[in-house]
Design a protein around this motif. Structure first.
Motif, short mmCIF file in Angstrom:
data_model
loop_
_atom_site.label_atom_id
_atom_site.label_comp_id
_atom_site.label_asym_id
_atom_site.label_seq_id
_atom_site.Cartn_x
_atom_site.Cartn_y
_atom_site.Cartn_z
N HIS A 35 -23.44 -31.36 27.12
CA HIS A 35 -23.43 -31.39 28.59
C HIS A 35 -23.85 -32.77 29.10
O HIS A 35 -23.27 -33.29 30.05
CB HIS A 35 -24.39 -30.33 29.14
N HIS A 36 -24.87 -33.34 28.48
CA HIS A 36 -25.31 -34.69 28.88
C HIS A 36 -24.20 -35.70 28.67
O HIS A 36 -23.93 -36.54 29.54
CB HIS A 36 -26.56 -35.08 28.08
N ASN A 47 -22.72 -33.54 32.85
CA ASN A 47 -23.16 -32.34 33.55
C ASN A 47 -24.66 -32.18 33.32
O ASN A 47 -25.10 -31.41 32.47
CB ASN A 47 -22.40 -31.12 33.05
N LEU A 48 -25.45 -32.93 34.11
CA LEU A 48 -26.89 -32.98 33.86
C LEU A 48 -27.58 -31.67 34.19
O LEU A 48 -28.54 -31.28 33.50
CB LEU A 48 -27.51 -34.13 34.66
N GLU A 49 -27.12 -30.98 35.21
CA GLU A 49 -27.75 -29.71 35.57
C GLU A 49 -27.60 -28.69 34.44
O GLU A 49 -28.56 -28.02 34.05
CB GLU A 49 -27.14 -29.16 36.86
N ALA A 50 -26.40 -28.57 33.90
CA ALA A 50 -26.18 -27.65 32.78
C ALA A 50 -26.98 -28.09 31.56
O ALA A 50 -27.52 -27.26 30.82
CB ALA A 50 -24.70 -27.57 32.45
N ARG A 59 -29.87 -29.73 31.58
CA ARG A 59 -31.28 -29.37 31.80
C ARG A 59 -31.51 -27.88 31.58
O ARG A 59 -32.53 -27.48 31.02
CB ARG A 59 -31.71 -29.79 33.21
N ASP A 60 -30.56 -27.06 32.02
CA ASP A 60 -30.70 -25.62 31.84
C ASP A 60 -30.79 -25.27 30.35
O ASP A 60 -31.65 -24.46 29.95
CB ASP A 60 -29.50 -24.91 32.49
N GLU A 112 -35.56 -35.63 33.79
CA GLU A 112 -36.95 -35.17 33.90
C GLU A 112 -37.82 -36.26 33.29
O GLU A 112 -38.39 -36.11 32.20
CB GLU A 112 -37.13 -33.84 33.17
N GLU A 156 -34.12 -26.58 28.78
CA GLU A 156 -35.26 -25.74 29.20
C GLU A 156 -35.29 -24.44 28.40
O GLU A 156 -36.36 -23.96 28.01
CB GLU A 156 -35.15 -25.42 30.69
N LEU A 166 -31.96 -36.49 30.72
CA LEU A 166 -31.38 -35.60 31.72
C LEU A 166 -32.06 -35.71 33.08
O LEU A 166 -31.72 -34.97 34.00
CB LEU A 166 -31.43 -34.16 31.22
#
Length: 276
Positions: free
Chosen positions: A46-47, A51-54, A56-57, A85, A60, A83
Motif C-alpha cells: 500500500h505504501h 495509498n497511505l491510509e490503507a 496505516r490501517d 506517523e 496498525e 506512512l
C-alpha cells in the motif's frame, strides 16, 4: 521480493509488477490474517502504491496483534514513520533498538527521514553515517542529500559519485525511486535539492515517468502501451524527433560533465518492458 525489487530495482521491474505484488500480499493476509508479517507486507505494498491510509490501517493491525513483539517492532515503527506517523514511528524504532541488539539496521532510515523532515540535518547525518552499506544505493543517497542540505558540497559530491557507481541510471530513475520511499512532495523536493547541491541533477522526463507507471500497473504485458506512451509524449515534447537525447548531469569537481547514462527515452522504456 516483489516490493524490494520495485523499491530498489535489483533487476527488471517488469518481472515484479505492482499488481502482482498486491495480489500476493492480499493472499498472504487472507491465509494468515493473524500473522504480523502478512499485515506488514500488505502495508508495504500500500505504501509503495501511495495509498497511505490503507497502509496505516494494515500496520496498525500488525502492531495490535503483538504490541511488544521484538521480532517485528522495529519494522512496524519504520513503516509507521514512512506512512506519516512520524514521531510515533520513530519512538517505536528507538524502543526496538534499545530492546533488541539484533534489530534490522535499515530501520534507522526512519530516524534519518524524520530528522531530515524537521531540518535537523546534524542528527540526520549522524543516522546516515550509521547506515553505511545498508539498503543498496540509499546509503550514499541519504548522505549526499544530507551533506548537500548542510552546505558541505565537496563531501556531497563524493557521496554522489558513490551513488552513481552503484546506480548509474539514477539521474533518470532518481525521482521515481525517491518517490517509492518518500511520499511527501515537500520532502522529495528537499532530498532532490540536497542532491543538486552535490552536483547531481535528476531527469524529470515525463516520457519515462509514464512508461514506468505503465510497467508498474501492467507488468511484462505493457510493451505496446509503453511504446505508444513514449511515442505520444515524445512527439509532444520533441515535435516528432524521437532520437533526441535527454542526459543526466553531474557537477564534477572540475566542472559539469555529461554522464554516460544519456539515453533515448524510447530505448529506456524498451529496457523496462523486457519484451522483444
Amino acid at each position: 521480493l516483489y516490493v524490494d525489487n520495485l523499491s530498489l530495482e535489483f533487476f527488471d521491474i517488469g518481472e515484479t509488477p505492482l499488481d502482482e505484488a498486491m495480489r500476493l500480499a492480499r493472499g498472504g493476509v487472507r491465509l494468515e490474517p493473524n500473522h504480523q508479517l502478512s499485515r506488514i507486507t500488505l502495508a508495504r505494498v500500500h505504501h509503495l502504491e501511495g495509498n497511505l491510509e490503507a497502509g496505516r490501517d494494515e500496520i496498525e493491525k500488525a502492531l495490535a496483534l503483538h504490541p511488544d513483539s521484538l521480532l517485528y517492532m522495529d519494522v512496524i515503527g519504520y513503516m509507521l514513520t514512512l506512512l506519516g506517523e512520524w514521531q510515533r514511528g520513530e519512538d517505536l524504532v528507538r524502543k526496538a533498538i534499545r530492546s533488541n541488539p539484533y534489530y534490522r539496521v535499515f530501520v534507522r532510515y526512519a530516524i534519518w527521514l524524520n530528522a531530515f523532515r524537521l531540518n535537523d540535518y546534524e542528527t540526520a547525518l549522524a543516522e546516515a553515517e550509521r547506515l553505511a552499506g545498508v539498503a543498496y544505493f540509499w546509503d550514499p543517497l541519504v548522505r549526499a542529500a544530507t551533506l548537500g542540505a548542510l552546505g558541505r558540497r565537496a563531501e556531497a559530491r563524493a557521496a554522489v559519485a558513490e551513488l552513481l557507481a552503484m546506480k548509474p541510471d539514477f539521474p533518470q530513475r532518481g525521482r521515481i525511486l525517491i518517490d517509492r520511499c518518500v511520499k511527501v512532495p515537500e520532502l522529495q523536493r528537499r532530498v532532490v535539492e540536497g542532491l543538486e547541491a552535490g552536483g547531481l541533477v535528476l531527469d524529470d522526463d515525463p516520457c519515462c515517468d509514464e512508461a514506468v507507471d505503465l510497467v508498474l500497473a501492467h507488468g511484462r504485458h505493457a510493451g505496446l502501451q509503453l511504446r505508444l506512451a513514449a511515442l505520444r509524449v515524445g512527439n509532444q515534447r520533441r515535435g516528432g524527433d524521437n532520437g533526441q537525447l535527454y542526459p543526466g548531469e553531474i557537477q564534477a569537481p572540475d566542472g559539469p560533465v555529461r554522464m554516460a547514462q544519456q539515453r533515448q527515452c524510447r530505448g529506456r522504456e524498451d529496457q523496462q518492458s523486457n519484451e522483444p
